[in-house]
Write an enzyme that holds these catalytic residues in place. Structure first.
Site, short mmCIF file in Angstrom:
data_model
loop_
_atom_site.label_atom_id
_atom_site.label_comp_id
_atom_site.label_asym_id
_atom_site.label_seq_id
_atom_site.Cartn_x
_atom_site.Cartn_y
_atom_site.Cartn_z
N HIS A 110 0.87 -1.19 0.00
CA HIS A 110 0.00 0.00 0.00
C HIS A 110 0.90 1.23 0.00
O HIS A 110 1.45 1.60 1.03
CB HIS A 110 -0.90 0.01 1.24
N HIS B 114 1.44 5.40 -1.67
CA HIS B 114 1.03 6.53 -2.50
C HIS B 114 2.31 7.13 -3.10
O HIS B 114 3.09 7.74 -2.37
CB HIS B 114 0.30 7.58 -1.66
C1 NCD Z 1 -3.47 9.19 2.02
C2 NCD Z 1 -3.00 10.23 0.99
O1 NCD Z 1 -2.48 11.28 1.38
O2 NCD Z 1 -3.13 9.96 -0.21
N1 NCD Z 1 -3.50 9.81 3.31
C3 NCD Z 1 -3.46 9.18 4.51
O3 NCD Z 1 -3.62 9.85 5.53
N2 NCD Z 1 -3.24 7.90 4.63
C4 NCD Z 1 -4.78 8.63 1.63
C5 NCD Z 1 -5.19 7.42 2.44
O4 NCD Z 1 -4.64 6.34 2.29
O5 NCD Z 1 -6.06 7.57 3.29
ZN ZN Z 2 -3.31 5.06 1.78
#
Ligand code: NCD
Ligand code: ZN
Length: 358
Positions: free
Chosen positions: A16, A18
């Protein structure tokens, strides 16, 4: 007990992450690729990656952002909207590189506005996913402002996840970044088709870290860290060796300016320290023997993939490893997750390349 200073394990993956887009992607991609062989790349870029064609383009941008000769493999996801079609799921299933479809309840977190408001509207898509074996990756929080933010995961489990699993028991689901004892118990109650990722920061933080001794925006993410009993349940699940729990960093970079403003963004950038933090927690729990299962074996097993073939060696240094406080990006500085204790574990080397699809 004899102390362990060196540990050779299969190369880990991040289930997981980003990685963002544009200049932020170019700044952060190498940090995930440094310690991990593959990552499930979340689709909440702007605009969201909602189709296989979007995911293919995004995948190429990720590959282009990696250092020369890097064998990191991005595993892509589709952003589920109420307009996603079952045919898109067929295309995703035959693409080879789309490994999951991400359900963001609309408004739950960063870039989730195009997400799902009414689960009934995506049932035909979820049914096709159940038929094709496509994994549903879930941000498990309700968005109702009347539900206390610390209860939103538990309420989601009871009001959304459990009814969904009863309707579609064949659907394979990952409850992402589980943060509550209730969420952990729910995953433990399922004998098939359900798993959860666990982040380094939720193994370390409780809500007190965010709110006591001043407010700590760099510890703010969603789902928000909960109480000590919740953290204990997450730690137990992570070190247990139970294949239903595996590592997903939820590394989510935001420029410091966005984190520090009045309505600061949710998300913790932990890619540079994630593995060292997890190793520290497993060491503290006396469970270094299950670290490989958590970071390198259970994730691929759930996604029906092989574990990486190469191995890394983690070394426990005599002195704390020097970690920069932040990285510089074209969008400004981005603070690196500091767990609040010294980190000693560091990847020393790797024995070869992994098979990749490109
Ligand atoms: C994530 C993001 O910034 O894209 N933020 C987070 O607080 N985890 C989105 C997510 O996974 O909730
Ligand atoms: Zn996330």
């Amino acid at each position: 007990m004899m102390s362990v200073n060196e540990l050779t394990i299969r190369r880990p993956d991040d289930w997981h992450a980003h990685l963002r887009d544009g200049s932020m992607l170019r700044a952060v991609a190498e940090w995930t690729a440094r310690d991990f062989g593959r990552a499930i790349v979340m689709p909440n870029v702007v605009p969201p990656a909602t189709t296989v064609s979007d995911a293919a383009d995004y995948r190429q941008r990720v590959l282009d952002a990696l250092p020369e000769g890097c064998d990191f493999e991005p595993l892509m996801t589709l952003y589920l909207t109420e307009s996603t079609t079952p045919e898109e799921i067929d295309r995703a299933a035959s693409s080879g590189f789309v490994k999951a479809v991400k359900l963001f309840p609309a408004g739950a977190t960063t870039n989730s506005d195009n997400g799902v408001r009414d689960i009934d509207r995506v049932m035909p898509v979820l049914e096709r996913m159940a038929e094709t074996g496509m994994v549903l990756s879930v941000h498990g929080e309700v968005t109702d402002q009347d539900v206390d933010i610390f209860d939103r995961e538990a309420v989601f489990v009871d009001q959304v996840l459990d009814p969904l699993r009863r309707r579609l028991p064949e659907l394979r689901i990952v409850l992402e970044h589980v943060t509550s004892a209730h969420g952990v118990e729910y995953v433990l109650s399922a004998d098939r088709n359900l798993a959860a990722t666990i982040t380094p920061h939720h193994l370390v933080l409780t809500r007190s870290h965010i709110l006591s001794g001043g407010i700590h925006p760099h510890y703010y993410c969603l789902p928000v860290a909960k109480g000590p009993e919740d953290r204990k349940a997450i730690r137990c699940a992570a070190v247990s060796g139970d294949a239903r729990f595996f590592f997903g960093s939820d590394s989510a970079p935001h420029p410091d300016a966005a984190k520090m403003r009045a309505a600061g963004s949710a998300g913790i950038f932990n890619a540079p320290t994630a593995l060292a933090c997890v190793a520290a927690v497993f060491e503290e729990e006396g469970s270094l023997d299950t670290l490989e299962t958590f970071v390198a074996m259970s994730g691929p097993a759930f996604y029906n993939l092989q574990a990486n073939s190469s191995r890394i060696t983690l070394c426990r240094r005599e002195h704390p490893v020097a970690i920069p406080e932040r990285i510089m990006t074209e969008d400004g500085p981005v603070t690196i997750f500091d767990p609040g204790f010294a980190l000693y574990w560091q990847v020393e080397g790797r024995d070869g390349q992994d098979n990749t699809t490109f």
